[in-house]
Write a protein that holds these residues in place. Structure first.
Motif, PDB file in Angstrom:
ATOM      1  N   GLY A   1      13.317  -5.304  -7.699  1.00 34.26           N
ATOM      2  CA  GLY A   1      12.731  -6.437  -8.384  1.00 34.26           C
ATOM      3  C   GLY A   1      13.810  -7.390  -8.848  1.00 34.26           C
ATOM      4  N   PRO A   2      13.433  -8.538  -9.382  1.00 37.55           N
ATOM      5  CA  PRO A   2      14.405  -9.532  -9.847  1.00 37.55           C
ATOM      6  C   PRO A   2      15.083  -9.145 -11.151  1.00 37.55           C
ATOM      7  N   GLY A   3      14.530  -8.186 -11.875  1.00 34.96           N
ATOM      8  CA  GLY A   3      15.132  -7.736 -13.123  1.00 34.96           C
ATOM      9  C   GLY A   3      14.503  -8.364 -14.349  1.00 34.96           C
ATOM     10  N   THR A   4      14.601  -7.658 -15.461  1.00 37.86           N
ATOM     11  CA  THR A   4      14.134  -8.168 -16.747  1.00 37.86           C
ATOM     12  C   THR A   4      15.213  -7.887 -17.792  1.00 37.86           C
ATOM     13  N   GLN A   5      15.484  -8.887 -18.603  1.00 35.21           N
ATOM     14  CA  GLN A   5      16.566  -8.776 -19.590  1.00 35.21           C
ATOM     15  C   GLN A   5      16.097  -8.013 -20.820  1.00 35.21           C
ATOM     16  N   VAL A   6      16.893  -7.046 -21.219  1.00 37.27           N
ATOM     17  CA  VAL A   6      16.693  -6.333 -22.478  1.00 37.27           C
ATOM     18  C   VAL A   6      17.920  -6.598 -23.340  1.00 37.27           C
ATOM     19  N   THR A   7      17.699  -7.156 -24.510  1.00 39.59           N
ATOM     20  CA  THR A   7      18.794  -7.445 -25.425  1.00 39.59           C
ATOM     21  C   THR A   7      18.542  -6.725 -26.735  1.00 39.59           C
ATOM     22  N   VAL A   8      19.492  -5.881 -27.107  1.00 38.10           N
ATOM     23  CA  VAL A   8      19.405  -5.146 -28.363  1.00 38.10           C
ATOM     24  C   VAL A   8      20.370  -5.794 -29.344  1.00 38.10           C
ATOM     25  N   SER A   9      19.866  -6.150 -30.503  1.00 39.24           N
ATOM     26  CA  SER A   9      20.697  -6.836 -31.494  1.00 39.24           C
ATOM     27  C   SER A   9      20.726  -6.049 -32.790  1.00 39.24           C
ATOM     28  N   SER A  10      21.774  -6.269 -33.549  1.00 38.49           N
ATOM     29  CA  SER A  10      21.912  -5.561 -34.829  1.00 38.49           C
ATOM     30  C   SER A  10      21.266  -6.330 -35.952  1.00 38.49           C
TER      31      SER A  10
ATOM     32  N   ALA B   1      21.088  -4.957 -21.264  1.00 43.35           N
ATOM     33  CA  ALA B   1      21.356  -5.068 -19.825  1.00 43.35           C
ATOM     34  C   ALA B   1      20.163  -5.736 -19.160  1.00 43.35           C
ATOM     35  N   VAL B   2      20.361  -6.078 -17.902  1.00 43.43           N
ATOM     36  CA  VAL B   2      19.224  -6.439 -17.056  1.00 43.43           C
ATOM     37  C   VAL B   2      18.730  -5.147 -16.424  1.00 43.43           C
ATOM     38  N   TYR B   3      17.455  -4.898 -16.552  1.00 41.33           N
ATOM     39  CA  TYR B   3      16.861  -3.679 -16.029  1.00 41.33           C
ATOM     40  C   TYR B   3      16.081  -4.014 -14.753  1.00 41.33           C
ATOM     41  N   TYR B   4      16.409  -3.272 -13.692  1.00 42.22           N
ATOM     42  CA  TYR B   4      15.788  -3.490 -12.397  1.00 42.22           C
ATOM     43  C   TYR B   4      14.870  -2.328 -12.038  1.00 42.22           C
ATOM     44  N   CYS B   5      13.723  -2.660 -11.519  1.00 46.49           N
ATOM     45  CA  CYS B   5      12.814  -1.697 -10.927  1.00 46.49           C
ATOM     46  C   CYS B   5      13.174  -1.593  -9.443  1.00 46.49           C
ATOM     47  N   ALA B   6      13.154  -0.386  -8.898  1.00 48.83           N
ATOM     48  CA  ALA B   6      13.526  -0.222  -7.502  1.00 48.83           C
ATOM     49  C   ALA B   6      12.658   0.841  -6.841  1.00 48.83           C
TER      50      ALA B   6
ATOM     51  N   SER C   1       0.797  -1.222   0.000  1.00 44.06           N
ATOM     52  CA  SER C   1       0.000   0.000   0.000  1.00 44.06           C
ATOM     53  C   SER C   1       0.833   1.278   0.000  1.00 44.06           C
ATOM     54  N   THR C   2       2.153   1.147  -0.106  1.00 41.59           N
ATOM     55  CA  THR C   2       3.011   2.325   0.001  1.00 41.59           C
ATOM     56  C   THR C   2       3.495   2.863  -1.331  1.00 41.59           C
ATOM     57  N   PHE C   3       3.118   2.214  -2.427  1.00 40.40           N
ATOM     58  CA  PHE C   3       3.642   2.608  -3.740  1.00 40.40           C
ATOM     59  C   PHE C   3       3.394   4.082  -4.018  1.00 40.40           C
ATOM     60  N   SER C   4       2.214   4.557  -3.742  1.00 39.26           N
ATOM     61  CA  SER C   4       1.826   5.907  -4.161  1.00 39.26           C
ATOM     62  C   SER C   4       2.534   7.020  -3.400  1.00 39.26           C
ATOM     63  N   VAL C   5       3.274   6.698  -2.358  1.00 34.93           N
ATOM     64  CA  VAL C   5       3.954   7.742  -1.580  1.00 34.93           C
ATOM     65  C   VAL C   5       5.469   7.628  -1.658  1.00 34.93           C
ATOM     66  N   LEU C   6       5.968   6.691  -2.418  1.00 30.08           N
ATOM     67  CA  LEU C   6       7.408   6.456  -2.484  1.00 30.08           C
ATOM     68  C   LEU C   6       7.945   6.659  -3.902  1.00 30.08           C
ATOM     69  N   ALA C   7       9.157   7.162  -3.989  1.00 28.23           N
ATOM     70  CA  ALA C   7       9.815   7.352  -5.277  1.00 28.23           C
ATOM     71  C   ALA C   7      10.253   6.014  -5.854  1.00 28.23           C
ATOM     72  N   MET C   8      10.332   5.973  -7.171  1.00 29.62           N
ATOM     73  CA  MET C   8      10.709   4.755  -7.869  1.00 29.62           C
ATOM     74  C   MET C   8      11.842   5.042  -8.850  1.00 29.62           C
ATOM     75  N   GLY C   9      12.491   3.998  -9.285  1.00 29.94           N
ATOM     76  CA  GLY C   9      13.565   4.181 -10.246  1.00 29.94           C
ATOM     77  C   GLY C   9      13.790   2.947 -11.092  1.00 29.94           C
ATOM     78  N   TRP C  10      14.599   3.123 -12.129  1.00 23.97           N
ATOM     79  CA  TRP C  10      15.083   2.022 -12.963  1.00 23.97           C
ATOM     80  C   TRP C  10      16.601   2.072 -12.952  1.00 23.97           C
ATOM     81  N   ILE C  11      17.192   0.936 -12.720  1.00 20.18           N
ATOM     82  CA  ILE C  11      18.641   0.772 -12.697  1.00 20.18           C
ATOM     83  C   ILE C  11      18.966  -0.418 -13.583  1.00 20.18           C
ATOM     84  N   ARG C  12      20.075  -0.380 -14.281  1.00 17.07           N
ATOM     85  CA  ARG C  12      20.422  -1.490 -15.157  1.00 17.07           C
ATOM     86  C   ARG C  12      21.834  -1.976 -14.881  1.00 17.07           C
ATOM     87  N   GLN C  13      22.088  -3.198 -15.312  1.00 19.72           N
ATOM     88  CA  GLN C  13      23.416  -3.781 -15.157  1.00 19.72           C
ATOM     89  C   GLN C  13      23.753  -4.620 -16.366  1.00 19.72           C
ATOM     90  N   SER C  14      24.871  -4.304 -16.988  1.00 23.89           N
ATOM     91  CA  SER C  14      25.380  -5.073 -18.112  1.00 23.89           C
ATOM     92  C   SER C  14      26.439  -6.048 -17.614  1.00 23.89           C
TER      93      SER C  14
END
Length: 124
Positions: free
Chosen positions: A115-124, A92-97, A27-40
């Motif tokens: 969060g556990p992360g979600t993989q984003v793969t960009v290919s040519s 990268a793996v993109y994490y919600c925080a 129930s605290t989502f609406s009062v807290l800041a959020m972000g996206w962080i990634r790791q390659s």
């Protein structure tokens, strides 16, 4: 206990777009800041974007500014990251925080829940 679950990752061609989502429990989502962080592979976690509790303030890393858009829907307890013009380097793996504060931060150490992360793969 807060749980964060990312979705929307996958394989995309260079120049393409993806939209990531992050669903939050509790129930605290609406009062807290959020972000996206990634790791390659072989690199440290890197700040991508952040948004304050109300969605009125956002922050972006210089590398994604102008290409990514962070947003949130407090009624749905969901955060989003719209990514466009993706180059190979965005792979990268993109994490919600979630912070334990309402103000956004660009520091990767300023987040309490991840969060556990979600993989984003960009290919040519």
């Amino acid at each position: 206990q807060v749980q964060l679950v990312e979705s929307g990752g996958g394989l995309v061609r260079t120049g393409g777009s993806l939209r990531l989502s992050c669903a939050a429990s509790g129930s605290t989502f609406s009062v807290l800041a959020m972000g996206w962080i990634r790791q390659s592979p072989g690199k440290e976690r890197e700040f991508v974007a952040a948004i304050n509790w109300s969605g009125t303030n956002t922050a972006y890393s210089d590398y994604v500014k102008g290409r990514f858009t962070i947003s949130r829907d407090n009624a749905q307890n969901t955060e989003y990251l719209q990514m466009t013009s993706l180059p190979l380097e965005d792979t990268a793996v993109y994490y919600c925080a979630m912070r334990n504060h309402g103000r956004e931060t660009m520091s990767t150490s300023g987040y309490l829940y991840w969060g556990p992360g979600t993989q984003v793969t960009v290919s040519s």
